[in-house]
Enzyme design. Structure first.
Site, mmCIF file in Angstrom:
data_model
loop_
_atom_site.group_PDB
_atom_site.id
_atom_site.type_symbol
_atom_site.label_atom_id
_atom_site.label_comp_id
_atom_site.label_asym_id
_atom_site.label_seq_id
_atom_site.Cartn_x
_atom_site.Cartn_y
_atom_site.Cartn_z
ATOM 1 N N HIS A 133 0.880 -1.188 0.000
ATOM 2 C CA HIS A 133 0.000 0.000 0.000
ATOM 3 C C HIS A 133 0.917 1.238 0.000
ATOM 4 O O HIS A 133 1.712 1.409 -0.924
ATOM 5 C CB HIS A 133 -0.915 -0.117 1.221
ATOM 6 N N HIS A 138 -2.524 -2.506 -9.703
ATOM 7 C CA HIS A 138 -3.494 -1.889 -8.806
ATOM 8 C C HIS A 138 -4.747 -2.741 -8.784
ATOM 9 O O HIS A 138 -5.145 -3.269 -9.820
ATOM 10 C CB HIS A 138 -3.831 -0.464 -9.279
ATOM 11 N N ASP A 147 2.684 5.312 -6.838
ATOM 12 C CA ASP A 147 3.932 5.205 -6.076
ATOM 13 C C ASP A 147 5.166 5.059 -6.950
ATOM 14 O O ASP A 147 6.285 5.123 -6.439
ATOM 15 C CB ASP A 147 3.855 4.000 -5.128
HETATM 16 N N1 CMC Z 1 4.699 -7.177 -10.189
HETATM 17 C C1 CMC Z 1 4.557 -8.381 -10.768
HETATM 18 N N2 CMC Z 1 3.399 -9.038 -10.895
HETATM 19 C C2 CMC Z 1 2.314 -8.448 -10.379
HETATM 20 C C3 CMC Z 1 2.359 -7.187 -9.758
HETATM 21 C C4 CMC Z 1 3.607 -6.550 -9.664
HETATM 22 N N3 CMC Z 1 3.714 -5.346 -9.091
HETATM 23 N N4 CMC Z 1 1.123 -6.830 -9.330
HETATM 24 C C5 CMC Z 1 0.330 -7.848 -9.693
HETATM 25 N N5 CMC Z 1 1.038 -8.818 -10.316
HETATM 26 C C6 CMC Z 1 0.515 -10.046 -10.918
HETATM 27 C C7 CMC Z 1 0.228 -11.093 -9.850
HETATM 28 O O1 CMC Z 1 1.325 -11.943 -9.654
HETATM 29 C C8 CMC Z 1 -0.941 -11.806 -10.470
HETATM 30 O O2 CMC Z 1 -0.483 -12.656 -11.474
HETATM 31 P P1 CMC Z 1 -1.186 -14.094 -11.717
HETATM 32 O O3 CMC Z 1 -2.601 -13.780 -12.080
HETATM 33 O O4 CMC Z 1 -0.405 -14.705 -12.813
HETATM 34 O O5 CMC Z 1 -1.068 -14.838 -10.426
HETATM 35 C C9 CMC Z 1 -1.737 -10.699 -11.172
HETATM 36 O O6 CMC Z 1 -0.756 -9.722 -11.502
HETATM 37 C C10 CMC Z 1 -2.826 -10.076 -10.300
HETATM 38 O O7 CMC Z 1 -2.202 -9.592 -9.119
HETATM 39 P P2 CMC Z 1 -2.847 -9.588 -7.687
HETATM 40 O O8 CMC Z 1 -1.757 -9.633 -6.671
HETATM 41 O O9 CMC Z 1 -3.932 -10.624 -7.595
HETATM 42 O O10 CMC Z 1 -3.541 -8.163 -7.684
HETATM 43 P P3 CMC Z 1 -4.113 -7.423 -6.432
HETATM 44 O O11 CMC Z 1 -5.238 -6.594 -6.918
HETATM 45 O O12 CMC Z 1 -4.378 -8.357 -5.305
HETATM 46 O O13 CMC Z 1 -2.885 -6.511 -5.961
HETATM 47 C C11 CMC Z 1 -1.396 -4.742 -5.711
HETATM 48 C C12 CMC Z 1 -2.782 -5.162 -6.212
HETATM 49 C C13 CMC Z 1 -1.294 -3.227 -5.791
HETATM 50 C C14 CMC Z 1 -1.245 -5.141 -4.214
HETATM 51 C C15 CMC Z 1 -0.308 -5.434 -6.552
HETATM 52 O O14 CMC Z 1 -0.449 -5.051 -7.901
HETATM 53 C C16 CMC Z 1 1.099 -5.151 -6.045
HETATM 54 O O15 CMC Z 1 1.590 -5.856 -5.145
HETATM 55 N N6 CMC Z 1 1.780 -4.104 -6.625
HETATM 56 C C17 CMC Z 1 3.094 -3.739 -6.141
HETATM 57 C C18 CMC Z 1 2.951 -2.905 -4.876
HETATM 58 C C19 CMC Z 1 2.469 -1.511 -5.186
HETATM 59 O O16 CMC Z 1 2.966 -0.848 -6.073
HETATM 60 N N7 CMC Z 1 1.497 -1.041 -4.373
HETATM 61 C C20 CMC Z 1 0.968 0.313 -4.486
HETATM 62 C C21 CMC Z 1 -0.447 0.330 -4.941
HETATM 63 S S1 CMC Z 1 -1.010 1.963 -5.434
HETATM 64 C C22 CMC Z 1 -1.009 2.947 -4.025
HETATM 65 C C23 CMC Z 1 -1.776 2.404 -2.900
HETATM 66 O O17 CMC Z 1 -2.903 1.949 -3.029
HETATM 67 O O18 CMC Z 1 -1.229 2.463 -1.804
#
Ligand code: CMC
Length: 436
Positions: free
Chosen positions: A275, A314, A370
């Protein structure tokens, strides 16, 4: 809920194939059914009734809100209906704060009064500095600010009167005013520097920069470009509807806890690397990659799931995060004053690859807010430990706007989700000597 009919109506028909019974559920707000309407679906009268199972609330609305609108497919973000692009271009953080908290843009006199009130509540009790003195020199600033916000509840015991509108507003003004002071004090402690008291004649962001960076001279003047850039970054971070930390604020607030304690909880939620801690994680990642030459190997690691590309992806946006586009433009303005951050080359190349390679395109992995903010913060002289704090200062406004809305909503009660119990059935206690 009623028996099904065939005419076109704003309802959803459900057939329970266990019993052959049909149900008709009203559709609200275009595409929403009320989870409680499912409860009547039972096999036997004594059953609990049907529930929805939704870990991480991926498809569950917990509130009807008027604060912030996001269309994640189209990359749209609006506060109280006004596009984020217009606010970033034409407004100030305190004007946006008023908009989020009150629902309408202020008149000139309303804005002046709000700015005056916030400016005159920036001081914190001297005992807060004693509290900060108790932290080690290398304490993470986010941990310090969380403790500072939580401690404020002990200075304002009347804050418990969450049902009283005037008391609520007074705490809101205090929190918006004191967050930069707490943040700056945490930074100065971290650096081993004396605290700089708030200066009431400066703007919100200029005062913050002054408390952070003034050393040895009374006429430190923050660059107007950096002052404005920080204000724009604050506008972009002010609210983002029902994210993890805002949900924490609403959940804690639903027990009628005071806003300082609730806000400390939402800051803790923000702190995590998935986050608001992501901006710090992005910088650490860019430093670790070190040069453009190392990017292909790093990206291979991401595709093999050994790494996560921080600052990408996201839950809601499946398009370019509109905040990231504005931040990218702000970065150019900041670099004209500070000089170009060499990490920008690595960031741009990561973005270029991610926007073109199947792995990222298929998963809609676009830069989020971010990805570029940390590069700007670093160029402005902030250590990485301050990045989540820089997110928390403006998000305080969103948390408070959502907290207020929750308290005023007659449909809201203490938050209390259900569970699906999958543990052991009843069994007897075994004395310790008889356990194998
Ligand atoms: N790098 C590599 N792969 C990713 C990433 C990433 N940053 N984000 C998602 N994926 C992949 C994930 O492995 C999954 O692949 P598969 O379907 O093959 O298993 C797919 O994309 C869907 O990901 P998810 O984890 O189910 O998506 P989510 O909605 O649960 O997570 C997130 C959203 C923001 C937590 C995630 O994208 C992430 O960890 N991003 C990196 C951390 C980040 O930048 N966070 C800031 C978010 S914006 C500001 C805020 O809200 O605070």
């Amino acid at each position: 809920m009623a028996e099904t009919g065939n005419e076109s109506k704003n309802t959803l028909s459900i057939r329970d194939n266990r019993t052959g019974r049909d149900y008709e559920v009203d559709i609200h707000d275009g595409e929403v059914i009320r989870a409680m309407d499912l409860r009547q679906i039972k096999v036997n009268e004594s059953d609990f009734g049907m529930m929805a199972y939704d870990p991480a609330f991926s498809n569950t609305a917990s509130t009807r809100s008027e604060v912030t609108f996001i269309d994640g497919e189209k990359g749209i973000l609006r506060y109280r209906g006004i596009p984020i692009e217009q606010l970033a271009e034409r407004s100030s953080h305190l004007e946006v704060s008023y908009l989020l908290l009150k629902g309408e843009l202020p008149t000139e006199s309303q804005l002046n009064a709000f700015v005056h009130d916030v400016t005159f509540h920036t001081y914190v009790h001297e005992n807060i500095t004693d509290l900060f003195e108790g932290f080690r020199y290398d304490a993470h600033t986010m941990g310090m600010v969380i403790s500072g916000v939580s401690a404020l509840s002990t200075f304002y015991p009347e804050a418990k009167e969450v049902g009283d509108a005037d008391t609520r507003w007074e705490q809101i003004v205090r929190l918006v005013a004191k967050m930069p002071t707490l943040a700056a004090y945490a930074y100065r402690h971290h650096r081993g520097l004396p605290y700089v008291y708030p200066e009431n004649e400066l703007s919100y962001s200029a005062n913050f920069l002054n408390m952070l960076f003034r050393i040895g001279t009374r006429d430190y003047k923050p660059s107007p470009v950096l002052e404005r850039a920080l204000d724009v970054l604050f506008i972009l971070h002010a609210d983002h509807e029902q994210n993890c930390s805002t949900t924490a604020m609403r959940v804690i607030g639903s027990s009628q806890a005071d806003p300082y304690s609730a806000l400390a909880g939402s800051m803790a939620a923000l702190y995590g690397p998935l986050h608001g801690g992501a901006n710090e994680a992005v910088l650490r990642m860019l430093n670790r990659i070190g040069s453009v030459d190392n990017i292909p190997a790093f990206m291979e690691g991401v595709k093999k799931r050994e790494e996560r590309l921080m600052g990408f992806g996201h839950r809601v946006y499946k398009a370019y995060d509109p905040r990231a586009s504005i931040i990218k433009r702000t970065a150019d303005e900041v670099f004209e004053v500070t000089g170009r951050n060499p990490l920008l080359d690595i960031a741009l190349e990561l973005e270029r690859i991610a926007l073109n390679e199947d792995f990222f395109v298929e998963r809609n992995l676009y830069p989020n807010v971010d990805f570029y903010s940390g590069i700007i913060y670093q160029a402005m002289g902030f250590p990485v430990e301050m990045f989540p704090v820089l997110f928390a200062i403006p998000r305080t406004v969103g948390w408070l706007a959502q907290w207020q809305e929750m308290l005023m909503d007659p449909e809201q009660r203490i938050a209390r989700p259900r569970q699906v119990y999958v543990g052991a059935g009843e069994r007897d206690f075994v004395p310790i000597g008889e356990r194998g």
